[in-house]
Design a protein around this motif. Structure first.
Motif, mmCIF file in Angstrom:
data_model
loop_
_atom_site.group_PDB
_atom_site.id
_atom_site.type_symbol
_atom_site.label_atom_id
_atom_site.label_comp_id
_atom_site.label_asym_id
_atom_site.label_seq_id
_atom_site.Cartn_x
_atom_site.Cartn_y
_atom_site.Cartn_z
ATOM 1 N N LEU A 1 -8.683 53.814 40.709
ATOM 2 C CA LEU A 1 -7.544 52.585 40.370
ATOM 3 C C LEU A 1 -7.971 51.334 41.073
ATOM 4 O O LEU A 1 -8.232 51.282 42.222
ATOM 5 C CB LEU A 1 -6.224 53.032 40.617
ATOM 6 N N TYR A 2 -7.773 50.148 40.199
ATOM 7 C CA TYR A 2 -7.931 48.928 40.716
ATOM 8 C C TYR A 2 -7.068 47.981 40.827
ATOM 9 O O TYR A 2 -5.991 48.047 39.785
ATOM 10 C CB TYR A 2 -9.069 48.265 39.900
ATOM 11 N N TRP A 3 -6.703 46.930 41.518
ATOM 12 C CA TRP A 3 -5.577 45.755 41.445
ATOM 13 C C TRP A 3 -6.330 44.754 41.540
ATOM 14 O O TRP A 3 -7.345 44.411 42.186
ATOM 15 C CB TRP A 3 -4.776 46.016 42.815
ATOM 16 N N TYR A 4 -6.012 43.940 40.484
ATOM 17 C CA TYR A 4 -6.745 42.312 40.497
ATOM 18 C C TYR A 4 -5.419 41.598 40.405
ATOM 19 O O TYR A 4 -4.226 41.656 40.118
ATOM 20 C CB TYR A 4 -7.397 42.109 39.187
ATOM 21 N N LEU B 1 -3.662 31.359 36.294
ATOM 22 C CA LEU B 1 -3.674 30.661 35.119
ATOM 23 C C LEU B 1 -4.953 29.882 34.806
ATOM 24 O O LEU B 1 -5.520 29.269 35.774
ATOM 25 C CB LEU B 1 -2.463 29.639 34.977
ATOM 26 N N GLY B 2 -5.665 30.401 33.984
ATOM 27 C CA GLY B 2 -6.929 29.758 33.517
ATOM 28 C C GLY B 2 -8.095 30.299 34.305
ATOM 29 O O GLY B 2 -9.327 29.712 34.172
ATOM 30 N N GLN B 3 -7.860 31.443 35.099
ATOM 31 C CA GLN B 3 -9.062 31.999 35.999
ATOM 32 C C GLN B 3 -9.130 33.588 35.629
ATOM 33 O O GLN B 3 -8.660 34.001 34.785
ATOM 34 C CB GLN B 3 -8.494 31.970 37.384
ATOM 35 N N GLY B 4 -10.288 33.849 36.084
ATOM 36 C CA GLY B 4 -10.852 35.359 35.786
ATOM 37 C C GLY B 4 -10.037 36.218 36.762
ATOM 38 O O GLY B 4 -9.536 35.609 37.798
ATOM 39 N N PRO B 5 -9.924 37.492 36.645
ATOM 40 C CA PRO B 5 -9.118 38.331 37.461
ATOM 41 C C PRO B 5 -9.892 38.373 38.787
ATOM 42 O O PRO B 5 -11.289 38.440 38.772
ATOM 43 C CB PRO B 5 -9.237 39.765 36.826
ATOM 44 N N GLU B 6 -9.162 38.476 39.768
ATOM 45 C CA GLU B 6 -9.743 38.398 41.131
ATOM 46 C C GLU B 6 -9.495 39.813 41.783
ATOM 47 O O GLU B 6 -8.317 40.196 42.008
ATOM 48 C CB GLU B 6 -9.237 37.255 42.094
ATOM 49 N N PHE B 7 -10.636 40.510 42.331
ATOM 50 C CA PHE B 7 -10.451 41.574 42.793
ATOM 51 C C PHE B 7 -9.374 41.724 44.088
ATOM 52 O O PHE B 7 -9.782 40.891 44.894
ATOM 53 C CB PHE B 7 -11.812 42.302 43.201
ATOM 54 N N LEU B 8 -8.646 42.843 44.210
ATOM 55 C CA LEU B 8 -7.986 43.174 45.438
ATOM 56 C C LEU B 8 -8.199 44.180 46.090
ATOM 57 O O LEU B 8 -8.617 44.126 47.322
ATOM 58 C CB LEU B 8 -6.371 42.798 44.995
ATOM 59 N N GLY C 1 -10.495 42.666 48.993
ATOM 60 C CA GLY C 1 -10.043 41.427 48.266
ATOM 61 C C GLY C 1 -8.880 41.240 48.549
ATOM 62 O O GLY C 1 -8.356 40.120 48.154
ATOM 63 N N LEU C 2 -8.267 41.798 49.480
ATOM 64 C CA LEU C 2 -6.545 41.813 49.759
ATOM 65 C C LEU C 2 -6.806 40.319 50.618
ATOM 66 O O LEU C 2 -7.531 40.160 51.661
ATOM 67 C CB LEU C 2 -6.184 42.711 50.507
ATOM 68 N N PRO C 3 -5.998 39.335 50.333
ATOM 69 C CA PRO C 3 -6.141 37.912 50.882
ATOM 70 C C PRO C 3 -5.569 38.026 52.301
ATOM 71 O O PRO C 3 -6.147 37.189 53.221
ATOM 72 C CB PRO C 3 -5.282 36.956 49.955
ATOM 73 N N ASN C 4 -4.629 38.657 52.898
ATOM 74 C CA ASN C 4 -4.371 38.944 54.127
ATOM 75 C C ASN C 4 -3.394 40.022 54.431
ATOM 76 O O ASN C 4 -3.176 40.769 53.498
ATOM 77 C CB ASN C 4 -3.585 37.482 54.537
ATOM 78 N N ASP C 5 -2.804 40.127 55.655
ATOM 79 C CA ASP C 5 -1.958 41.346 56.063
ATOM 80 C C ASP C 5 -0.880 41.263 55.312
ATOM 81 O O ASP C 5 0.013 42.306 55.738
ATOM 82 C CB ASP C 5 -2.163 41.545 57.377
ATOM 83 N N ARG C 6 -0.388 40.264 54.789
ATOM 84 C CA ARG C 6 1.131 40.493 53.990
ATOM 85 C C ARG C 6 0.846 41.316 52.682
ATOM 86 O O ARG C 6 1.944 41.790 52.143
ATOM 87 C CB ARG C 6 1.547 39.163 53.423
ATOM 88 N N PHE C 7 -0.476 41.715 52.312
ATOM 89 C CA PHE C 7 -0.851 42.509 50.991
ATOM 90 C C PHE C 7 -0.917 44.138 51.622
ATOM 91 O O PHE C 7 -2.171 44.150 52.572
ATOM 92 C CB PHE C 7 -1.841 41.808 50.318
ATOM 93 N N PHE C 8 -0.409 45.042 50.691
ATOM 94 C CA PHE C 8 -0.777 46.259 51.025
ATOM 95 C C PHE C 8 -0.770 47.046 50.022
ATOM 96 O O PHE C 8 0.135 46.966 49.124
ATOM 97 C CB PHE C 8 0.120 46.642 52.191
ATOM 98 N N ALA C 9 -1.372 47.904 49.605
ATOM 99 C CA ALA C 9 -1.440 48.815 48.499
ATOM 100 C C ALA C 9 -1.435 50.358 48.742
ATOM 101 O O ALA C 9 -2.146 50.732 49.922
ATOM 102 C CB ALA C 9 -2.384 48.620 47.380
ATOM 103 N N VAL C 10 -0.706 51.204 48.345
ATOM 104 C CA VAL C 10 -0.754 52.569 48.402
ATOM 105 C C VAL C 10 -0.790 53.439 47.230
ATOM 106 O O VAL C 10 -0.467 52.890 46.379
ATOM 107 C CB VAL C 10 0.446 53.139 49.345
#
Lengths: 109, 117
Positions: free
Chosen positions: B32-35, B39-46, B59-68
């Motif tokens: 499973l992937y999150w991107y 607007l106007g850009q390609g999907p950026e891997f997270l 690919g997570l930009p900083n520690d405000r982002f988290f996935a489970v």
């Protein structure tokens, strides 16, 4: 980060004409994939070409791969208005698929 | 379900709020992937999950982002203290397995459009 760069960024053609989009990538690959995205929708896989293949066909799509130049092209023949979409190439960097910046194709009836 | 399902389809929130985005992959898909797509850009891997574990979160930009992905199926992307720059479409995709085990084709959901005011 973007692995691939598509060229041109935008392309406008008339129905019935062929559309060619190019993709350049940076690292060695095992395969290269092309995806399509209609406005406001998710991406849909179109075709995958492996590094030992030079050309592949699927319906009106023809993909070429030149690993020596690190480039690929997608040709859509006899384009239709319904082909209007953004097209992205993508390659794997370890286990993650990295996408290019995309070509926005507009096909006029 | 037949395809990858993402909810909500649209989310409008205020700067500083907490947001959760949900992804329900195709049954049987272990990867499973999150991107994120601006607007106007390609999907950026997270982030990428193989089963329950995050195999690559580079690919997570900083520690405000988290996935489970606690049970190896549904995944939730969590964004704390949202900022206006977080506004984008968040795309989820699944595949049968990691590269080398299948064709490597990803199946995408329709995305969750996040707007931070």
């Amino acid at each position: 980060s973007q692995q691939g760069e598509e060229d041109p960024q935008a392309l406008s053609i008339q129905e019935g004409e062929n559309a060619t989009m190019n993709c350049s990538y940076k690292t060695s690959i095992n395969n290269l994939q092309w995806y399509r995205q209609n406005s406001g929708r998710g991406l849909v896989h179109l075709i995958l070409i492996r590094s030992n293949e030079r050309e592949k066909h699927s319906g009106r799509l023809r993909v070429t791969l030149d690993t020596s130049k690190k480039s690929s092209s997608l040709l859509i023949t006899a384009s239709r208005a319904a082909d209007t979409a953004s097209y992205f190439c993508a390659t794997y960097n370890t286990d993650k698929l990295i996408f290019g910046t995309g070509t926005r194709l507009q096909v006029f009836p | 379900g037949a395809g990858v399902s993402q909810t909500p389809s649209n989310k409008v929130t205020e700067k500083g709020k907490y947001v959760e985005l949900r992804c329900d992959p195709i049954s049987g898909h272990t990867a499973l992937y999150w991107y994120r797509q601006s607007l106007g850009q390609g999907p950026e891997f997270l982030i990428y999950f193989q089963g329950t574990g995050a195999a690559d979160d580079s690919g997570l930009p900083n520690d405000r982002f988290f996935a489970v992905r606690p049970e190896g199926s549904v995944s939730t992307l969590k964004i704390q203290r949202t900022e206006r720059g977080d506004s984008a479409v968040y795309l989820c995709a699944s595949s049968l397995g990691a590269w080398g085990r299948d064709t490597g084709e990803l199946f995408f959901g329709e995305g969750s459009r996040l707007t931070v005011l």
